[in-house]
Scaffold this motif. Sequence first.
Motif: not given
Length: 208
Positions: A187-188, A183-185, A180-181, A178
Amino acid sequence: GSSWLRVEKVGTSGVEVLTREEVEAVAAVPVGAPLVSVDTDAMERRLRQKLPRIDTVDVVRSWPDGIGLKVTERKPVLLVEKGGAFVEVDAEGVRFATVDKAPKGVPLLELTPEPSASLRRFGGDGLLREAVRVAGDLPAGVARDTRVVRVASYDAISLRLTRDRVVTWGSGEDGAVKARVLAALMKAAPKAGQFDVSAPTAPAVSAS
C-alpha cells in the motif's frame, strides 16, 4: 409392494468441478430399496475413496423417498507441474487431482531445493507443506496476484507476482505477521518491484 419409504429420488449439492452425474454414479444409490436399509456410511467412504476431489460428503436420508448427497470439494491452493499436466494441492498439502489445464488464480509451485540440511531434515513433502502454509497465509489481494511460489529451502521461500514483482518471504514462520506487513508495504509503495518480509520486524522494499 408399496413405494412408500423406498428410494425414488437422488439429489446432489455442492459440486463445482465434479458433476452430479459423476458423484451419483460412484454413490450407486440403490433406487427402489427401502430408505431405511441404505448404508449411508459405506456410500460416504466409497465417494471419498473413488473421488479424491471430495473433501467431505454427507449422505442423508430425505424422507419419505429421497437420498441427498452433500459434497464439499477440495480447493487447490497450489499447482505442481508434472509431465505437461498440473497436480492440484489443497490447504492440507493433499495432492488430490491432476488436470490438463491450470485453474485460474492458483499459483504454481517451484520446488528447487538446494542440497541442504533443510532438505535432508524436511524432505520434499515437508517443503511442499511449508509452501502450502505460506499460500494459505497470503492476503487475498496478494494471493490473487501470485503466479509462482518458489521454495529453495525451508527458510528460502519467495513469491513471483504479476508485473514481475518478487516477494522474499523466508520461512513459513510468522505467516500472519508477514502477511500484514506485506499488505502495508504494498500500500505504501505500490510501484515497488521487490518486497522482503523474511524478517517482518525489519522489512525492506526496493524498486526492482
